[in-house]
Enzyme design. Structure first.
Site, PDB file in Angstrom:
ATOM      1  N   LYS A 143      -5.600 -22.107  -9.439  1.00 58.84           N
ATOM      2  CA  LYS A 143      -6.735 -22.845 -10.008  1.00 58.84           C
ATOM      3  C   LYS A 143      -7.642 -21.907 -10.800  1.00 58.84           C
ATOM      4  O   LYS A 143      -8.338 -21.074 -10.236  1.00 58.84           O
ATOM      5  CB  LYS A 143      -7.565 -23.533  -8.925  1.00 58.84           C
ATOM      6  CG  LYS A 143      -8.521 -24.548  -9.555  1.00 58.84           C
ATOM      7  CD  LYS A 143      -9.683 -24.936  -8.690  1.00 58.84           C
ATOM      8  CE  LYS A 143     -10.829 -23.976  -8.735  1.00 58.84           C
ATOM      9  NZ  LYS A 143     -11.476 -23.805 -10.049  1.00 58.84           N
ATOM     10  N   GLY A 149     -13.787 -14.408  -6.141  1.00 55.86           N
ATOM     11  CA  GLY A 149     -15.003 -15.115  -6.548  1.00 55.86           C
ATOM     12  C   GLY A 149     -16.179 -14.620  -5.733  1.00 55.86           C
ATOM     13  O   GLY A 149     -16.172 -13.493  -5.238  1.00 55.86           O
ATOM     14  N   SER A 150     -17.163 -15.478  -5.573  1.00 56.42           N
ATOM     15  CA  SER A 150     -18.410 -15.038  -4.946  1.00 56.42           C
ATOM     16  C   SER A 150     -18.269 -14.965  -3.424  1.00 56.42           C
ATOM     17  O   SER A 150     -17.436 -15.663  -2.823  1.00 56.42           O
ATOM     18  CB  SER A 150     -19.533 -15.998  -5.315  1.00 56.42           C
ATOM     19  OG  SER A 150     -19.184 -17.295  -4.907  1.00 56.42           O
ATOM     20  N   THR A 151     -19.131 -14.169  -2.821  1.00 57.21           N
ATOM     21  CA  THR A 151     -19.086 -13.990  -1.372  1.00 57.21           C
ATOM     22  C   THR A 151     -19.405 -15.300  -0.648  1.00 57.21           C
ATOM     23  O   THR A 151     -18.781 -15.627   0.362  1.00 57.21           O
ATOM     24  CB  THR A 151     -20.056 -12.863  -0.966  1.00 57.21           C
ATOM     25  OG1 THR A 151     -19.551 -11.650  -1.537  1.00 57.21           O
ATOM     26  CG2 THR A 151     -20.148 -12.699   0.532  1.00 57.21           C
ATOM     27  N   GLY A 210     -16.381 -17.382  -0.645  1.00 57.33           N
ATOM     28  CA  GLY A 210     -15.387 -16.729   0.224  1.00 57.33           C
ATOM     29  C   GLY A 210     -15.635 -17.067   1.690  1.00 57.33           C
ATOM     30  O   GLY A 210     -14.699 -17.355   2.443  1.00 57.33           O
ATOM     31  N   GLU A 243     -11.287 -11.423  -2.462  1.00 58.91           N
ATOM     32  CA  GLU A 243     -11.831 -10.397  -3.372  1.00 58.91           C
ATOM     33  C   GLU A 243     -13.176 -10.936  -3.821  1.00 58.91           C
ATOM     34  O   GLU A 243     -13.239 -11.853  -4.647  1.00 58.91           O
ATOM     35  CB  GLU A 243     -10.910 -10.218  -4.589  1.00 58.91           C
ATOM     36  CG  GLU A 243      -9.501  -9.783  -4.269  1.00 58.91           C
ATOM     37  CD  GLU A 243      -9.376  -8.283  -4.105  1.00 58.91           C
ATOM     38  OE1 GLU A 243     -10.385  -7.567  -4.264  1.00 58.91           O
ATOM     39  OE2 GLU A 243      -8.266  -7.814  -3.798  1.00 58.91           O
ATOM     40  N   CYS A 266     -17.026  -7.684 -11.042  1.00 54.77           N
ATOM     41  CA  CYS A 266     -17.296  -7.616  -9.605  1.00 54.77           C
ATOM     42  C   CYS A 266     -17.641  -6.197  -9.171  1.00 54.77           C
ATOM     43  O   CYS A 266     -18.467  -5.984  -8.303  1.00 54.77           O
ATOM     44  CB  CYS A 266     -16.098  -8.119  -8.834  1.00 54.77           C
ATOM     45  SG  CYS A 266     -14.565  -7.364  -9.394  1.00 54.77           S
ATOM     46  N   GLU A 307     -26.283  -9.244  -6.260  1.00 56.68           N
ATOM     47  CA  GLU A 307     -25.409  -9.123  -7.430  1.00 56.68           C
ATOM     48  C   GLU A 307     -26.018  -9.929  -8.583  1.00 56.68           C
ATOM     49  O   GLU A 307     -26.217 -11.134  -8.459  1.00 56.68           O
ATOM     50  CB  GLU A 307     -24.034  -9.685  -7.059  1.00 56.68           C
ATOM     51  CG  GLU A 307     -22.985  -9.470  -8.105  1.00 56.68           C
ATOM     52  CD  GLU A 307     -21.623 -10.013  -7.668  1.00 56.68           C
ATOM     53  OE1 GLU A 307     -21.581 -11.056  -7.004  1.00 56.68           O
ATOM     54  OE2 GLU A 307     -20.620  -9.367  -8.006  1.00 56.68           O
TER      55      GLU A 307
HETATM   56  P1  NAD Z   1     -17.399 -18.625  -7.627  1.00 62.65           P
HETATM   57  O1  NAD Z   1     -17.169 -18.226  -6.226  1.00 62.65           O
HETATM   58  O2  NAD Z   1     -18.484 -19.592  -7.917  1.00 62.65           O
HETATM   59  O3  NAD Z   1     -16.068 -19.283  -8.236  1.00 62.65           O
HETATM   60  C1  NAD Z   1     -14.830 -18.626  -8.197  1.00 62.65           C
HETATM   61  C2  NAD Z   1     -13.731 -19.665  -8.185  1.00 62.65           C
HETATM   62  O4  NAD Z   1     -13.847 -20.432  -6.991  1.00 62.65           O
HETATM   63  C3  NAD Z   1     -13.801 -20.677  -9.321  1.00 62.65           C
HETATM   64  O5  NAD Z   1     -12.485 -21.004  -9.702  1.00 62.65           O
HETATM   65  C4  NAD Z   1     -14.476 -21.867  -8.672  1.00 62.65           C
HETATM   66  O6  NAD Z   1     -14.151 -23.106  -9.274  1.00 62.65           O
HETATM   67  C5  NAD Z   1     -13.932 -21.818  -7.276  1.00 62.65           C
HETATM   68  N1  NAD Z   1     -14.775 -22.424  -6.259  1.00 62.65           N
HETATM   69  C6  NAD Z   1     -16.112 -22.718  -6.319  1.00 62.65           C
HETATM   70  N2  NAD Z   1     -16.521 -23.270  -5.148  1.00 62.65           N
HETATM   71  C7  NAD Z   1     -15.422 -23.321  -4.345  1.00 62.65           C
HETATM   72  C8  NAD Z   1     -15.210 -23.756  -3.008  1.00 62.65           C
HETATM   73  N3  NAD Z   1     -16.199 -24.246  -2.256  1.00 62.65           N
HETATM   74  N4  NAD Z   1     -13.968 -23.612  -2.476  1.00 62.65           N
HETATM   75  C9  NAD Z   1     -12.957 -23.096  -3.201  1.00 62.65           C
HETATM   76  N5  NAD Z   1     -13.096 -22.688  -4.478  1.00 62.65           N
HETATM   77  C10 NAD Z   1     -14.321 -22.780  -5.046  1.00 62.65           C
HETATM   78  O7  NAD Z   1     -17.567 -17.276  -8.414  1.00 62.65           O
HETATM   79  P2  NAD Z   1     -17.804 -17.101  -9.962  1.00 62.65           P
HETATM   80  O8  NAD Z   1     -19.233 -17.313 -10.230  1.00 62.65           O
HETATM   81  O9  NAD Z   1     -16.808 -17.897 -10.733  1.00 62.65           O
HETATM   82  O10 NAD Z   1     -17.367 -15.575 -10.152  1.00 62.65           O
HETATM   83  C11 NAD Z   1     -18.236 -14.561  -9.957  1.00 62.65           C
HETATM   84  C12 NAD Z   1     -18.033 -13.929  -8.604  1.00 62.65           C
HETATM   85  O11 NAD Z   1     -16.689 -13.472  -8.465  1.00 62.65           O
HETATM   86  C13 NAD Z   1     -18.886 -12.705  -8.436  1.00 62.65           C
HETATM   87  O12 NAD Z   1     -19.473 -12.695  -7.172  1.00 62.65           O
HETATM   88  C14 NAD Z   1     -17.892 -11.561  -8.584  1.00 62.65           C
HETATM   89  O13 NAD Z   1     -18.299 -10.380  -7.972  1.00 62.65           O
HETATM   90  C15 NAD Z   1     -16.679 -12.134  -7.984  1.00 62.65           C
HETATM   91  N6  NAD Z   1     -15.466 -11.424  -8.431  1.00 62.65           N
HETATM   92  C16 NAD Z   1     -14.831 -10.597  -7.552  1.00 62.65           C
HETATM   93  C17 NAD Z   1     -13.711  -9.877  -7.952  1.00 62.65           C
HETATM   94  C18 NAD Z   1     -13.003  -8.960  -7.007  1.00 62.65           C
HETATM   95  O14 NAD Z   1     -11.873  -8.562  -7.305  1.00 62.65           O
HETATM   96  N7  NAD Z   1     -13.593  -8.597  -5.886  1.00 62.65           N
HETATM   97  C19 NAD Z   1     -13.234 -10.009  -9.251  1.00 62.65           C
HETATM   98  C20 NAD Z   1     -13.905 -10.855 -10.127  1.00 62.65           C
HETATM   99  C21 NAD Z   1     -15.024 -11.564  -9.693  1.00 62.65           C
END
Ligand code: NAD
Length: 486
Positions: free
Chosen positions: A191, A243-245, A248, A265, A299, A396
């Protein structure tokens, strides 16, 4: 706030060098890529994906609903035994083919990545796309050597993987997820993030061209609700999330008590540490690359800059002078250093944290530059007089904003660097090899760079400590989450 003009008295400028989008072949509307073909959504919707530099739609994209996700998971389940039954050598041929096709369409992928996400085309062309191909090449090499990657033990695929990626490196994160999963004999439902689905859909075309068997990979764009529904699908064996903590943690809670393996991650607030014996001009380049690369939407961005007190004024002066030369604007211009902020929502998040920094008493300096009238932009910014408890030192920001703290001794540098709920990455700038090793081994960070920053390689494991997540992607370590080892 003080905004200062920093350009020197010698005024010279670059001629525009726009990369043409003429060769890009985008469809007006994309379906969901399920079971080997683009399909109309069963219960999803269709939404436009916007160019953050213009706010204009680039294409229309189908977003998956619950029935679409179910259909994708079912097709992944059907395809998995056949995919796993292929020899490693046969699977590796598909991965090689995908890598070669990414290279063939590199220019198009780079332009689309910049149009859909706002990053400078120089970065999508030189970093995102070549690294995506490199990940497929790397894991193509592993597909017939899996047991060597896990200490000579027998290894079997986990099964069906649900993989969710963010918007900051859309194609690259898709490659990080898909390449090891496929090499190990798993099938995947991927996704992409809601604001950046296009390069994943071009990758779907590449998978078709590579004649990947139907169902081995499905690509289902959608919003957070789709991600939440996907991880709750009953017939998945593995979730890999970047994605975001906050999200996660939500996923971890949703999977509690289920036999589904998980890698996370997540976010970061990484320390970039400059010692007084460092090559300071080189360090300044690394600071700039550490925080302004991809508008700071990284990130592992070096968003907490720790400078030894004796050289703090010098480094801040050099940094400010260098920041004044950054070119902010059209992502498709090959001279651009800092492109558009990915979405209005993200821009508002950055603005709100920057306001908090000012209210808490830190000193803000943003470079003076002409920002385009339309689109979402934020001028590169440095905060000094930052206290460790300020929100801009803790949270962040995920934008082109660096918070400077100082330290006197090596021990204090380590203590301050580790004073974070996150632990994704760190940078060390010093002339002394022994010091670099000593500090690196004391840092709670998954990746530590020495005299460089934001340097990625498919052979190197990447991942976090603490609230930056668990599990590793890249290299031999990246095989482990996709294998059952006996
Ligand atoms: P986000 O967590 O809002 O979204 C990430 C993904 O998760 C998107 O595809 C989103 O549609 C999906 N998502 C949103 N809510 C969800 C839920 N409840 N259940 C399952 N999936 C859901 O993060 P973002 O704003 O898109 O990305 C930025 C974040 O990602 C930052 O915190 C960044 O540090 C982190 N990031 C981490 C790494 C790493 O390798 N550690 C790499 C890139 C980005």
């Amino acid at each position: 706030m003080s905004t200062q003009e920093t350009r020197t008295s010698i005024v010279w400028d670059y001629a525009p060098a726009p990369e043409s989008p003429d060769h890009v072949r985008l469809r007006d509307s994309y379906g969901l890529f399920v079971d080997g073909d683009f399909r109309d959504p069963l219960d999803g919707t269709r939404v436009p994906t916007l160019n953050p530099a213009t706010e204009e739609p680039v294409a229309e994209v189908a977003f998956a609903g619950p029935a679409d996700l179910r259909r994708a998971v079912e097709s992944a389940r059907r395809a998995q035994p056949g995919w796993a039954a292929l020899s490693g050598l046969e699977r590796s041929k598909y991965l090689f083919r995908i890598a070669r096709l990414i290279q063939e369409r590199a220019r198009e992928l780079a332009v689309v990545e910049s149009m859909d996400g706002g990053k400078p085309v120089r970065e999508s062309r030189d970093v995102d796309v070549p690294l995506a191909a490199a990940h497929f090449f790397h894991y193509a090499g592993w597909a017939d050597k899996l047991s060597y990657g896990v200490g000579g033990r027998a290894a079997a695929p986990v099964g069906v993987a649900a993989q969710i990626v963010p918007w900051n490196f859309p194609l690259l994160m898709a490659a990080w997820k898909l390449a090891p999963a496929l090499a190990c004999g798993n099938t995947s439902v991927l996704k992409p993030a809601e604001t950046t689905p296009l390069t994943a859909l071009l990758l779907a075309e590449i998978l078709q061209e590579a004649e990947l068997p139907p169902g081995v990979v499905s690509i289902v764009p959608g919003d957070g609700a789709a991600g939440a529904a996907l991880v709750r699908e009953p017939d998945i064996d593995k979730v890999a999330f970047t994605g975001s903590t906050g999200v996660g943690k939500d996923i971890q809670a949703a999977l509690a008590g289920r036999a589904v393996s998980l890698t996370l991650e997540l976010g970061g607030k990484s320390a970039n540490i400059v010692f007084e014996d460092a090559a300071l001009d080189q360090a300044v380049e690394g600071i700039v690359n550490g925080i302004f690369f991809n508008q700071g939407h990284v990130c592992c961005a070096g968003s907490r800059l720790l400078i030894q007190e004796s050289v703090a004024d010098t480094v801040i002066g050099k940094l400010w002078e260098r920041m004044g030369r950054l070119r902010v604007g059209d992502p498709l211009d090959k001279n651009t250093d800092v492109g558009a902020i990915n979405s209005r929502e993200q821009l508002e998040r950055i603005q709100s944290l920057v306001s908090a920094g000012e209210e808490e008493g830190a000193v803000r300096r943003s470079i003076s530059c002409e920002l385009p009238e339309r689109g979402w932009w934020f001028a590169p910014t440095v905060f000094t007089e930052v206290a460790p408890a300020h929100r801009i030192a803790v949270e962040e920001i995920f934008g082109p904003v660096v918070s400077v703290l100082t330290f006197r001794t090596q021990a204090e540098a380590i203590e301050k660097a580790n004073n974070s709920t996150y632990g994704l990455a760190a940078g060390i700038w010093t002339d002394k090899g022994a010091k670099a090793f000593e500090v690196a081994s004391a840092l709670q960070a998954g990746v530590v760079w020495q005299n460089t920053y934001n340097h990625f390689d498919p052979t190197a494991a990447f991942g976090g400590y603490k609230e930056s997540g668990f599990g590793r992607e890249g290299g031999a370590a990246g095989l482990r989450p996709y294998l059952r080892v006996t």
